[in-house]
Design a protein around this motif. Structure first.
Motif, PDB file in Angstrom:
ATOM      1  N   ILE A 155       0.885  -1.287  -0.016  1.00 44.02           N
ATOM      2  CA  ILE A 155      -0.020  -0.160  -0.007  1.00 44.02           C
ATOM      3  C   ILE A 155       0.925   1.270  -0.026  1.00 44.02           C
ATOM      4  N   TYR A 156       1.871   1.327   0.730  1.00 41.87           N
ATOM      5  CA  TYR A 156       2.841   2.372   0.768  1.00 41.87           C
ATOM      6  C   TYR A 156       3.384   2.515  -0.658  1.00 41.87           C
ATOM      7  N   ALA A 157       3.903   1.345  -1.182  1.00 42.47           N
ATOM      8  CA  ALA A 157       4.494   1.697  -2.587  1.00 42.47           C
ATOM      9  C   ALA A 157       3.755   2.122  -3.580  1.00 42.47           C
ATOM     10  N   TYR A 215      -6.727  -3.889  13.248  1.00 44.74           N
ATOM     11  CA  TYR A 215      -7.788  -2.890  13.059  1.00 44.74           C
ATOM     12  C   TYR A 215      -7.172  -1.398  12.845  1.00 44.74           C
ATOM     13  N   ILE A 216      -6.284  -1.073  13.875  1.00 48.61           N
ATOM     14  CA  ILE A 216      -5.755   0.157  13.950  1.00 48.61           C
ATOM     15  C   ILE A 216      -4.936   0.467  12.813  1.00 48.61           C
ATOM     16  N   HIS A 217      -3.997  -0.537  12.542  1.00 45.40           N
ATOM     17  CA  HIS A 217      -3.156  -0.288  11.429  1.00 45.40           C
ATOM     18  C   HIS A 217      -4.019  -0.186   9.923  1.00 45.40           C
ATOM     19  N   PHE A 218      -4.875  -0.988   9.649  1.00 41.63           N
ATOM     20  CA  PHE A 218      -5.672  -0.963   8.718  1.00 41.63           C
ATOM     21  C   PHE A 218      -6.219   0.589   8.497  1.00 41.63           C
ATOM     22  N   LEU A 219      -6.878   0.969   9.433  1.00 43.03           N
ATOM     23  CA  LEU A 219      -7.234   2.227   9.499  1.00 43.03           C
ATOM     24  C   LEU A 219      -6.256   3.375   8.902  1.00 43.03           C
ATOM     25  N   SER A 220      -5.025   3.052   9.650  1.00 40.30           N
ATOM     26  CA  SER A 220      -3.936   3.973   9.142  1.00 40.30           C
ATOM     27  C   SER A 220      -3.553   3.759   7.860  1.00 40.30           C
ATOM     28  N   LEU A 221      -3.783   2.568   7.162  1.00 40.75           N
ATOM     29  CA  LEU A 221      -3.540   2.268   5.634  1.00 40.75           C
ATOM     30  C   LEU A 221      -4.575   2.933   4.830  1.00 40.75           C
ATOM     31  N   MET A 222      -5.735   2.939   5.576  1.00 34.72           N
ATOM     32  CA  MET A 222      -6.726   3.794   4.755  1.00 34.72           C
ATOM     33  C   MET A 222      -6.484   5.118   4.542  1.00 34.72           C
ATOM     34  N   PHE A 223      -6.196   5.854   5.581  1.00 35.32           N
ATOM     35  CA  PHE A 223      -5.593   7.233   5.494  1.00 35.32           C
ATOM     36  C   PHE A 223      -4.193   7.492   4.679  1.00 35.32           C
ATOM     37  N   VAL A 224      -3.392   6.477   4.406  1.00 38.75           N
ATOM     38  CA  VAL A 224      -2.698   6.560   3.373  1.00 38.75           C
ATOM     39  C   VAL A 224      -2.938   6.571   2.157  1.00 38.75           C
ATOM     40  N   VAL A 225      -3.740   5.677   1.680  1.00 37.82           N
ATOM     41  CA  VAL A 225      -4.423   5.689   0.444  1.00 37.82           C
ATOM     42  C   VAL A 225      -5.010   7.089   0.205  1.00 37.82           C
ATOM     43  N   PHE A 226      -5.669   7.770   1.310  1.00 31.81           N
ATOM     44  CA  PHE A 226      -6.251   9.210   0.911  1.00 31.81           C
ATOM     45  C   PHE A 226      -5.207  10.108   0.626  1.00 31.81           C
ATOM     46  N   MET A 227      -3.968  10.052   0.928  1.00 28.42           N
ATOM     47  CA  MET A 227      -2.913  10.961   0.833  1.00 28.42           C
ATOM     48  C   MET A 227      -2.968  11.741  -0.631  1.00 28.42           C
ATOM     49  N   PRO A 228      -2.804  10.702  -1.687  1.00 28.75           N
ATOM     50  CA  PRO A 228      -2.860  11.381  -2.868  1.00 28.75           C
ATOM     51  C   PRO A 228      -4.087  12.460  -3.283  1.00 28.75           C
ATOM     52  N   PHE A 229      -5.118  12.175  -2.624  1.00 26.58           N
ATOM     53  CA  PHE A 229      -6.365  13.005  -2.720  1.00 26.58           C
ATOM     54  C   PHE A 229      -6.228  14.321  -1.972  1.00 26.58           C
ATOM     55  N   THR A 270       3.775   6.036  -5.234  1.00 25.98           N
ATOM     56  CA  THR A 270       4.050   6.037  -6.545  1.00 25.98           C
ATOM     57  C   THR A 270       2.731   6.741  -7.408  1.00 25.98           C
ATOM     58  N   LEU A 271       1.723   6.600  -6.786  1.00 21.42           N
ATOM     59  CA  LEU A 271       0.318   7.090  -7.329  1.00 21.42           C
ATOM     60  C   LEU A 271       0.484   8.791  -7.227  1.00 21.42           C
ATOM     61  N   MET A 272       0.929   9.209  -6.309  1.00 24.41           N
ATOM     62  CA  MET A 272       1.112  10.612  -5.867  1.00 24.41           C
ATOM     63  C   MET A 272       1.555  11.529  -7.041  1.00 24.41           C
ATOM     64  N   ILE A 273       2.631  10.822  -7.900  1.00 23.08           N
ATOM     65  CA  ILE A 273       3.111  11.557  -9.019  1.00 23.08           C
ATOM     66  C   ILE A 273       2.071  12.004 -10.027  1.00 23.08           C
TER      67      ILE A 273
END
Length: 202
Positions: free
Chosen positions: A16-18, A86-100, A22-25
Motif C-alpha cells: 500500500i505504501y509503495a 484494526y488500528i493499522h488498517f485504519l492507518s493504511l486507509m488514510f495513507v491511501v487518502f494521501m494522493p487525494f 507512486t500514485l502521488m506523482i
C-alpha cells in the motif's frame, strides 16, 4: 477472527505504501503535447508545475517517515492481535487518502486553506501511529522480550514528533500562513537533532 501473521501485515503495508507513494506523482501535470514550442512556454510550464513537484516531494517524504516508523514498531513486535490490525488498517486507509488530500495543496498559492485537507490527513496518521504503539506497549505479549522500557519510551517520544508538527502546521494555516511546504522537513530535523541515537543498555 484469528489475527493474521505479522509477516502478512508487513507485506500489505509495503504494497500500500509503495502504490500510494507512486500514485502521488499523478498530481504533477505533464505538459500537453504541442504546448511547449519555445523557451517562453517551457519557462511557463516549469513555473506552474514547480509547486506541484515540491508538494509531491514533501508528501513522499512524509509517507516514507510513517512507513519507517511502522517498521520500527514491527521490528519490536513478535506478533499482532486483532486490535492492532484494526488500528493499522485504519492507518493504511488514510495513507491511501494521501494522493487525494495532497492534490489540494497544489492550489495553495491562490487558496490559502488548500493545504488544510493534507494537514488533517497528516494529523490523523500521526494519531493512529501513537495509538498503535500505545496499544502494543499496553500488551507486553505482543512485544519482543528484548525490548527495554527505555527503548519503548524513546520510541513513544519519537512518535510524538509528527503529531506535534501536524498540530503546528494546522495552527500556521489557521493563522494565515499559505505556503508551508518546507515545513514537511521539520520532523526529520527534530528526529536528527534529538532522536538519532536510541538509549544504550545499562
Amino acid at each position: 477472527m484469528d489475527p493474521i501473521s505479522k509477516v502478512n501485515l508487513e507485506r500489505i503495508t509495503n504494497g500500500i505504501y509503495a502504490f500510494t507513494m507512486t500514485l502521488m506523482i499523478r498530481n504533477v501535470q505533464t505538459p500537453i503535447p504541442g504546448t511547449i514550442t519555445n523557451d517562453i512556454s517551457l519557462e511557463t510550464y516549469i513555473g506552474t508545475t514547480t509547486l506541484s513537484v515540491v508538494d509531491f516531494i514533501g508528501a513522499f517524504i512524509i509517507l516514507g517517515m510513517f512507513w519507517l516508523f511502522y517498521f520500527q514498531i514491527f521490528h519490536r513486535m513478535k506478533t499482532v492481535d486483532s486490535t492492532f490490525i484494526y488500528i493499522h488498517f485504519l492507518s493504511l486507509m488514510f495513507v491511501v487518502f494521501m494522493p487525494f488530500t495532497q492534490s489540494f495543496a497544489t492550489q495553495s498559492e491562490t487558496v490559502s486553506s488548500a493545504n488544510l485537507p493534507f494537514q488533517i490527513n497528516y494529523l490523523i496518521l500521526a494519531i493512529l501511529l501513537l495509538w498503535a504503539w500505545h496499544h502494543a506497549r499496553s500488551h507486553p505479549a505482543l512485544l519482543e522480550p528484548e525490548l527495554t522500557g527505555k527503548e519503548a519510551s524513546f520510541l513513544a517520544k519519537k512518535f510524538l514528533v509528527p503529531f506535534g508538527v501536524a498540530i503546528f502546521g494546522i495552527i500556521l494555516l489557521i493563522a494565515g500562513a499559505g505556503y508551508i511546504d518546507l515545513f514537511y522537513l521539520l520532523p526529520f530535523v527534530i528526529i536528527w537533532l534529538f532522536f538519532r541515537n536510541p538509549p544504550q543498555e545499562a
